[in-house]
Write a protein that holds these residues in place. Structure first.
Motif, PDB file in Angstrom:
ATOM      1  N   CYS A 182       0.892  -1.317  -0.145  1.00  0.00           N
ATOM      2  CA  CYS A 182      -0.203  -0.100   0.181  1.00  0.00           C
ATOM      3  C   CYS A 182       1.015   1.213   0.198  1.00  0.00           C
ATOM      4  CB  CYS A 182      -0.687  -0.070   1.229  1.00  0.00           C
ATOM      5  SG  CYS A 182      -2.039   1.434   1.431  1.00  0.00           S
ATOM      6  N   SER A 183       0.579   2.150  -0.948  1.00  0.00           N
ATOM      7  CA  SER A 183       1.137   3.552  -0.669  1.00  0.00           C
ATOM      8  C   SER A 183       0.914   4.083   0.620  1.00  0.00           C
ATOM      9  CB  SER A 183       0.803   4.372  -1.768  1.00  0.00           C
ATOM     10  OG  SER A 183       1.107   5.724  -1.536  1.00  0.00           O
ATOM     11  N   PRO A 184       1.900   4.928   1.265  1.00  0.00           N
ATOM     12  CA  PRO A 184       1.642   5.538   2.529  1.00  0.00           C
ATOM     13  C   PRO A 184       0.465   6.601   2.491  1.00  0.00           C
ATOM     14  CG  PRO A 184       4.070   5.226   2.160  1.00  0.00           C
ATOM     15  CD  PRO A 184       3.381   4.805   0.737  1.00  0.00           C
ATOM     16  N   ALA A 185       0.352   7.167   1.282  1.00  0.00           N
ATOM     17  CA  ALA A 185      -0.608   8.132   0.947  1.00  0.00           C
ATOM     18  C   ALA A 185      -1.916   7.492   1.023  1.00  0.00           C
ATOM     19  CB  ALA A 185      -0.179   8.858  -0.225  1.00  0.00           C
ATOM     20  N   LYS A 186      -2.082   6.408   0.843  1.00  0.00           N
ATOM     21  CA  LYS A 186      -3.412   5.745   0.586  1.00  0.00           C
ATOM     22  C   LYS A 186      -3.761   4.755   1.904  1.00  0.00           C
ATOM     23  CE  LYS A 186      -4.860   7.088  -3.415  1.00  0.00           C
ATOM     24  NZ  LYS A 186      -6.144   7.493  -3.769  1.00  0.00           N
ATOM     25  N   LEU A 187      -2.847   4.880   2.930  1.00  0.00           N
ATOM     26  CA  LEU A 187      -3.136   3.987   4.159  1.00  0.00           C
ATOM     27  C   LEU A 187      -4.545   4.451   4.758  1.00  0.00           C
ATOM     28  CD1 LEU A 187       0.367   3.827   5.922  1.00  0.00           C
ATOM     29  CD2 LEU A 187      -0.985   1.865   4.654  1.00  0.00           C
ATOM     30  N   GLY A 188      -4.927   5.776   4.639  1.00  0.00           N
ATOM     31  CA  GLY A 188      -6.272   6.132   5.119  1.00  0.00           C
ATOM     32  C   GLY A 188      -7.364   5.444   4.380  1.00  0.00           C
ATOM     33  N   ASN A 189      -7.235   5.513   3.386  1.00  0.00           N
ATOM     34  CA  ASN A 189      -8.267   4.915   2.328  1.00  0.00           C
ATOM     35  C   ASN A 189      -8.164   3.201   2.633  1.00  0.00           C
ATOM     36  OD1 ASN A 189      -7.792   7.357   1.069  1.00  0.00           O
ATOM     37  ND2 ASN A 189      -8.173   6.832  -1.031  1.00  0.00           N
ATOM     38  N   ALA A 190      -7.133   2.714   2.958  1.00  0.00           N
ATOM     39  CA  ALA A 190      -7.293   1.430   3.019  1.00  0.00           C
ATOM     40  C   ALA A 190      -8.040   0.785   4.321  1.00  0.00           C
ATOM     41  CB  ALA A 190      -5.604   0.942   3.136  1.00  0.00           C
ATOM     42  N   LEU A 191      -7.807   1.610   5.373  1.00  0.00           N
ATOM     43  CA  LEU A 191      -8.340   1.419   6.592  1.00  0.00           C
ATOM     44  C   LEU A 191      -9.678   1.822   6.618  1.00  0.00           C
ATOM     45  CD1 LEU A 191      -5.783   3.350   9.136  1.00  0.00           C
ATOM     46  CD2 LEU A 191      -6.251   1.058   9.003  1.00  0.00           C
ATOM     47  N   ALA A 192     -10.363   2.768   5.781  1.00  0.00           N
ATOM     48  CA  ALA A 192     -11.531   3.053   5.677  1.00  0.00           C
ATOM     49  C   ALA A 192     -12.542   1.961   5.004  1.00  0.00           C
ATOM     50  CB  ALA A 192     -11.869   4.371   4.968  1.00  0.00           C
ATOM     51  N   ASP A 193     -11.652   1.154   4.240  1.00  0.00           N
ATOM     52  CA  ASP A 193     -12.150   0.134   3.261  1.00  0.00           C
ATOM     53  C   ASP A 193     -12.088  -1.098   4.036  1.00  0.00           C
ATOM     54  OD1 ASP A 193     -13.298  -0.809   0.845  1.00  0.00           O
ATOM     55  OD2 ASP A 193     -11.497  -1.672   0.263  1.00  0.00           O
ATOM     56  N   GLY A 194     -11.593  -1.175   5.223  1.00  0.00           N
ATOM     57  CA  GLY A 194     -11.595  -2.600   6.001  1.00  0.00           C
ATOM     58  C   GLY A 194     -10.078  -3.299   5.848  1.00  0.00           C
TER      59      GLY A 194
END
Length: 208
Positions: A182-194
């Motif tokens: 995962c890109s560090p910039a997208k960790l928030g998106n990943a967490l929100a997606d489960g």
């Protein structure tokens, strides 16, 4: 350890592998070899790692630097082999002019695919990108968008990409028994997606 390198000082150096990336390494100081001077190290493009050098990656699987050899007539060795800048014809010509011969050209990074996996590219926090194999079943546009994989890898992005650099790790996230980069910039998106963070990014120095 070979007799020729036993007890010799080890130095950290970098050589260019493409327009945006230098290959960093730690090895014996070739200028300590009888018959080899600092002028030789300069001629083959070995540089100290200093501010302003740009992206430097230590010992990735790819890209890998050119190697040069030079015959010498003094000391225990008859020849020396060293990493050098083989990116351009001008760099190779400069090395040849100092008595070196190109032994192996630059080995570039070419994204791969197997029967079960595909190599994707994911960004990091300092303008560098990683190439990372993921299972074909997981190499979907949806996962790519959520986790920040590069959809269209152009030549500029590829010139800033390295495969398996030594000591550097890309973040990993896990969901439903699948673990993906995962890109560090997208960790928030990943967490929100489960997704759950299972490994943080490490081994990257800030650019100065």
């Amino acid at each position: 350890m070979p007799i020729a390198t036993r007890g010799r000082k080890r130095v950290i150096r970098a050589v260019r592998v493409n327009q945006n990336l230098h290959y960093g390494f730690k090895g014996a100081d070739i200028t300590a070899i009888p018959g080899i001077s600092q002028g030789d190290a300069t001629a083959i493009g070995q540089k100290e790692i200093t501010q302003g050098l740009g992206l430097v990656v230590f010992s990735p699987d790819a890209p890998r630097p050119a190697q040069f050899t030079k015959k010498i007539s003094s000391g225990l060795q008859r020849s020396v082999t060293a990493y050098g800048d083989g990116f351009t014809r001008q760099a190779i010509a400069r090395a040849i002019g100092a008595g070196w011969k190109l032994k192996r050209p630059v080995f570039p990074l070419v994204l791969g695919m197997t029967k079960k996996s595909k190599e994707i590219v994911v960004s990091t926090t300092n303008n560098l990108y990683f190439a990372y194999y993921v299972p074909l079943i997981d190499a979907t546009p949806e996962n790519g968008a959520t986790l920040g994989w590069i959809a269209n890898v152009g030549p500029v992005t590829l010139s800033k990409t390295a495969r398996a650099p030594k000591g550097v790790k890309v973040p990993l996230v896990t969901k439903d028994s699948r673990t993906l980069p995962c890109s560090p910039a997208k960790l928030g998106n990943a967490l929100a997606d489960g997704w759950k963070i299972t490994r943080a990014e490490r081994g990257l120095a800030s650019l100065t």
